[in-house]
Design a protein around this motif. Sequence first.
Motif, PDB file in Angstrom:
ATOM      1  N   UNK A  53     -59.339  -8.259  71.302  1.00  0.00           N
ATOM      2  CA  UNK A  53     -58.447  -7.771  70.291  1.00  0.00           C
ATOM      3  C   UNK A  53     -58.029  -5.813  70.887  1.00  0.00           C
ATOM      4  N   UNK A  54     -59.623  -5.158  71.345  1.00  0.00           N
ATOM      5  CA  UNK A  54     -59.341  -4.369  72.280  1.00  0.00           C
ATOM      6  C   UNK A  54     -58.683  -4.170  72.832  1.00  0.00           C
ATOM      7  N   UNK A  55     -58.728  -5.223  73.561  1.00  0.00           N
ATOM      8  CA  UNK A  55     -57.839  -4.716  75.335  1.00  0.00           C
ATOM      9  C   UNK A  55     -56.492  -5.594  75.188  1.00  0.00           C
ATOM     10  N   UNK A  56     -56.342  -5.692  73.898  1.00  0.00           N
ATOM     11  CA  UNK A  56     -55.286  -6.474  72.928  1.00  0.00           C
ATOM     12  C   UNK A  56     -53.934  -4.502  73.105  1.00  0.00           C
ATOM     13  N   UNK A  57     -54.803  -4.321  72.088  1.00  0.00           N
ATOM     14  CA  UNK A  57     -54.465  -3.220  71.082  1.00  0.00           C
ATOM     15  C   UNK A  57     -54.194  -2.021  72.430  1.00  0.00           C
ATOM     16  N   UNK A  58     -55.278  -1.760  73.973  1.00  0.00           N
ATOM     17  CA  UNK A  58     -55.315  -0.157  74.576  1.00  0.00           C
ATOM     18  C   UNK A  58     -54.164  -0.993  75.648  1.00  0.00           C
ATOM     19  N   UNK A  59     -53.842  -2.310  76.101  1.00  0.00           N
ATOM     20  CA  UNK A  59     -52.346  -2.174  76.906  1.00  0.00           C
ATOM     21  C   UNK A  59     -51.382  -2.474  75.830  1.00  0.00           C
ATOM     22  N   UNK A  60     -51.501  -2.695  74.762  1.00  0.00           N
ATOM     23  CA  UNK A  60     -49.628  -2.850  73.163  1.00  0.00           C
ATOM     24  C   UNK A  60     -49.372  -1.460  73.320  1.00  0.00           C
ATOM     25  N   UNK A  61     -50.361  -0.344  72.973  1.00  0.00           N
ATOM     26  CA  UNK A  61     -50.313  -0.197  71.846  1.00  0.00           C
ATOM     27  C   UNK A  61     -50.790   1.539  72.288  1.00  0.00           C
ATOM     28  N   UNK A  62     -51.773   1.671  72.974  1.00  0.00           N
ATOM     29  CA  UNK A  62     -52.435   2.946  73.458  1.00  0.00           C
ATOM     30  C   UNK A  62     -52.496   3.298  74.327  1.00  0.00           C
ATOM     31  N   UNK A  63     -52.586   2.237  75.446  1.00  0.00           N
ATOM     32  CA  UNK A  63     -52.522   2.932  77.292  1.00  0.00           C
ATOM     33  C   UNK A  63     -50.835   3.569  77.719  1.00  0.00           C
ATOM     34  N   UNK A  64     -50.454   3.910  78.654  1.00  0.00           N
ATOM     35  CA  UNK A  64     -49.891   4.560  79.545  1.00  0.00           C
ATOM     36  C   UNK A  64     -49.012   3.262  80.068  1.00  0.00           C
ATOM     37  N   UNK A  65     -47.541   2.522  80.109  1.00  0.00           N
ATOM     38  CA  UNK A  65     -46.798   2.145  80.886  1.00  0.00           C
ATOM     39  C   UNK A  65     -46.447   2.276  81.586  1.00  0.00           C
ATOM     40  N   UNK A  66     -46.388   1.966  82.719  1.00  0.00           N
ATOM     41  CA  UNK A  66     -46.068   2.917  84.031  1.00  0.00           C
ATOM     42  C   UNK A  66     -45.426   1.220  85.268  1.00  0.00           C
ATOM     43  N   UNK A  67     -43.935   1.654  85.194  1.00  0.00           N
ATOM     44  CA  UNK A  67     -43.158   0.551  86.057  1.00  0.00           C
ATOM     45  C   UNK A  67     -42.225   1.400  87.155  1.00  0.00           C
ATOM     46  N   UNK A  68     -42.605   0.986  88.101  1.00  0.00           N
ATOM     47  CA  UNK A  68     -41.842   1.692  89.289  1.00  0.00           C
ATOM     48  C   UNK A  68     -41.373   0.845  89.908  1.00  0.00           C
ATOM     49  N   UNK A  69     -39.767   1.064  89.702  1.00  0.00           N
ATOM     50  CA  UNK A  69     -39.167  -0.264  90.903  1.00  0.00           C
ATOM     51  C   UNK A  69     -37.834  -0.207  91.860  1.00  0.00           C
ATOM     52  N   UNK A  70     -38.770  -0.360  93.080  1.00  0.00           N
ATOM     53  CA  UNK A  70     -37.936  -0.357  94.118  1.00  0.00           C
ATOM     54  C   UNK A  70     -37.667  -1.567  95.304  1.00  0.00           C
ATOM     55  N   UNK A  71     -36.129  -0.488  95.624  1.00  0.00           N
ATOM     56  CA  UNK A  71     -35.826  -2.654  96.094  1.00  0.00           C
ATOM     57  C   UNK A  71     -36.183  -2.388  97.756  1.00  0.00           C
ATOM     58  N   UNK A  72     -36.964  -3.683  98.421  1.00  0.00           N
ATOM     59  CA  UNK A  72     -36.920  -4.063  99.469  1.00  0.00           C
ATOM     60  C   UNK A  72     -36.321  -3.819 100.774  1.00  0.00           C
ATOM     61  N   UNK A  73     -36.445  -3.268 101.581  1.00  0.00           N
ATOM     62  CA  UNK A  73     -36.545  -3.251 102.470  1.00  0.00           C
ATOM     63  C   UNK A  73     -36.423  -3.878 104.325  1.00  0.00           C
TER      64      UNK A  73
END
Length: 87
Positions: A67-87
């Motif tokens: 539950x601690x890991x899930x709360x940190x992942x979903x609520x307290x941790x910043x989610x960073x996604x980087x989308x790139x097109x494969x060349x």
Amino acid sequence: MYLYPENLTARPMLWMWTLRDVAFIGIGLLLSVLALTQAGTVVPLVVTAALAFLCIRHGGVSMLDFLRYAAAFFFFGQQYYEWRERV
């Protein structure tokens, strides 16, 4: 029955809990019984029983850790996604 791990790097266990969890549960039970006798409320006893259930360890992980890991992942941790097109 006190079991110390074979490799001496894991935490010491007492039945299904670590010794730190047993100390928290014991102190919680003492305070819960005091609250039950003095105030007549069972809420601290229910909270202590829920904590004892969530701290049961199986395979090195407890439900409280999950539950601690899930709360940190979903609520307290910043989610960073980087989308790139494969060349």
